[in-house]
Design a protein around this motif. Structure first.
Motif, PDB file in Angstrom:
ATOM      1  N   SER A  68      49.515  40.134  35.376  1.00 45.67           N
ATOM      2  CA  SER A  68      48.788  40.644  34.206  1.00 45.67           C
ATOM      3  C   SER A  68      49.402  40.169  32.896  1.00 45.67           C
ATOM      4  O   SER A  68      48.691  39.868  31.936  1.00 45.67           O
ATOM      5  N   GLN A  71      48.374  36.294  31.811  1.00 44.55           N
ATOM      6  CA  GLN A  71      46.969  35.881  31.758  1.00 44.55           C
ATOM      7  C   GLN A  71      46.710  34.802  30.705  1.00 44.55           C
ATOM      8  O   GLN A  71      45.953  33.857  30.953  1.00 44.55           O
ATOM      9  N   THR A  72      47.339  34.930  29.545  1.00 43.35           N
ATOM     10  CA  THR A  72      47.124  33.937  28.489  1.00 43.35           C
ATOM     11  C   THR A  72      47.621  32.567  28.907  1.00 43.35           C
ATOM     12  O   THR A  72      46.932  31.549  28.727  1.00 43.35           O
ATOM     13  N   VAL A  74      48.121  31.538  32.014  1.00 45.08           N
ATOM     14  CA  VAL A  74      47.317  31.077  33.147  1.00 45.08           C
ATOM     15  C   VAL A  74      46.027  30.426  32.640  1.00 45.08           C
ATOM     16  O   VAL A  74      45.612  29.371  33.137  1.00 45.08           O
ATOM     17  N   ALA A  75      45.417  31.039  31.616  1.00 45.83           N
ATOM     18  CA  ALA A  75      44.200  30.470  31.039  1.00 45.83           C
ATOM     19  C   ALA A  75      44.472  29.124  30.382  1.00 45.83           C
ATOM     20  O   ALA A  75      43.676  28.185  30.507  1.00 45.83           O
ATOM     21  N   SER A  76      45.593  29.014  29.691  1.00 49.64           N
ATOM     22  CA  SER A  76      45.917  27.755  29.021  1.00 49.64           C
ATOM     23  C   SER A  76      46.248  26.650  30.020  1.00 49.64           C
ATOM     24  O   SER A  76      46.002  25.465  29.752  1.00 49.64           O
ATOM     25  N   GLY A  78      44.817  26.479  32.901  1.00 47.27           N
ATOM     26  CA  GLY A  78      43.570  26.164  33.596  1.00 47.27           C
ATOM     27  C   GLY A  78      43.620  26.423  35.080  1.00 47.27           C
ATOM     28  O   GLY A  78      43.008  25.688  35.867  1.00 47.27           O
ATOM     29  N   PRO A  80      42.343  28.478  38.012  1.00 47.58           N
ATOM     30  CA  PRO A  80      41.222  29.392  38.279  1.00 47.58           C
ATOM     31  C   PRO A  80      41.584  30.425  39.338  1.00 47.58           C
ATOM     32  O   PRO A  80      42.440  30.169  40.198  1.00 47.58           O
ATOM     33  N   PRO A  81      40.950  31.594  39.306  1.00 48.36           N
ATOM     34  CA  PRO A  81      41.155  32.571  40.376  1.00 48.36           C
ATOM     35  C   PRO A  81      40.414  32.139  41.631  1.00 48.36           C
ATOM     36  O   PRO A  81      39.390  31.437  41.535  1.00 48.36           O
ATOM     37  N   ARG A 159      49.411  19.660  31.519  1.00 49.39           N
ATOM     38  CA  ARG A 159      49.678  20.920  30.820  1.00 49.39           C
ATOM     39  C   ARG A 159      51.022  21.536  31.195  1.00 49.39           C
ATOM     40  O   ARG A 159      51.398  22.581  30.661  1.00 49.39           O
ATOM     41  N   GLU A 165      56.656  26.427  32.324  1.00 51.70           N
ATOM     42  CA  GLU A 165      55.250  26.280  32.687  1.00 51.70           C
ATOM     43  C   GLU A 165      55.107  25.952  34.171  1.00 51.70           C
ATOM     44  O   GLU A 165      54.224  26.466  34.851  1.00 51.70           O
ATOM     45  N   GLN A 176      48.430  33.993  44.115  1.00 50.03           N
ATOM     46  CA  GLN A 176      47.013  33.929  44.446  1.00 50.03           C
ATOM     47  C   GLN A 176      46.806  33.551  45.911  1.00 50.03           C
ATOM     48  O   GLN A 176      45.913  34.097  46.578  1.00 50.03           O
TER      49      GLN A 176
END
Length: 219
Positions: A68, A71-72, A74-76, A78, A80-81, A159, A165, A176
């Protein structure tokens, strides 16, 4: 074509729907699902050890999972869930279940492929996922699924600017994978014991009736 003939044809077309599984395809599907489940159980048992050897950054724990707060990032990156797997029902078909299993494993295998270029210790897990893809692909053949949308994760390499990272990407991917494996086991267990519904049997009867009607009309 008279009105009664038209109504009969419309009824038969509705009954037929999608083609049911042949008995041989059903046997292949069940047996392959059992083998896939065994492999997923192995992968699931291997994930904690792989995580301990690969993810060393402080705060990135597998138990309890820490996603949790990431999340930021993970979005940057890229990432995906995995697709959501549901119990088989009239609203979630066997074909949809197998397709989502294949899609999810493909994405996770691609993520490990990229990460294996950055960290050591992911090769065996990636090889197991490739073997799992082989089993799932065989299941798509049995269920007559034409294919699925393949997602490339090549963008992830550009990235991963630093060690942190890489650590986050490895942690998220393994977390996941762990969650998805649990869902896979439940879904594969359902497929391994799958029995065609009455609607499938009706489709089989309807298909025979429709074929008979067409042949008689052509005679």
């Amino acid at each position: 074509m008279d009105s009664r003939t038209g109504l009969l044809l419309l009824f038969l077309l509705r009954v037929v729907g999608s083609a049911p599984l042949e008995s041989d395809d059903l046997s292949v599907l069940r047996e392959t699902a059992q083998r896939a489940q065994t492999l997923v159980e192995k992968i699931l048992s291997d994930v904690p050890q792989v995580h301990r050897s690969v993810v060393t950054a402080e705060g990135l724990s597998l138990d309890p999972p820490s996603l949790s707060s990431l999340q930021t990032m993970v979005a940057s990156l890229g990432i995906p869930p995995p697709p959501v797997l549901k119990p088989l029902s009239e609203h979630f078909s066997l074909e949809e279940s197998v397709s989502r299993m294949l899609s999810g494993v493909h994405v996770l295998e691609q993520l490990l492929l990229v990460l294996s270029e950055q960290v050591f210790g992911l090769t065996e897990l990636q090889a197991d996922l490739r073997d799992l893809l082989t089993h799932l692909t065989k299941m798509t053949t049995a269920t007559q699924i034409k294919g699925f949308e393949q997602t490339s994760m090549s963008h992830l390499s550009s990235r991963l600017h630093g060690d942190y990272e890489v650590q986050v990407a490895a942690h998220v991917t393994l977390t996941q994978l762990r969650f998805f494996c649990r869902d896979l086991i439940r879904s594969l267990r359902a497929v391994a014991t799958y029995k065609p519904s009455s609607s499938d049997e009706n489709a089989c009867v309807g298909g025979a009736m429709l074929g008979c009607w067409i042949s008689q009309r052509g005679a």
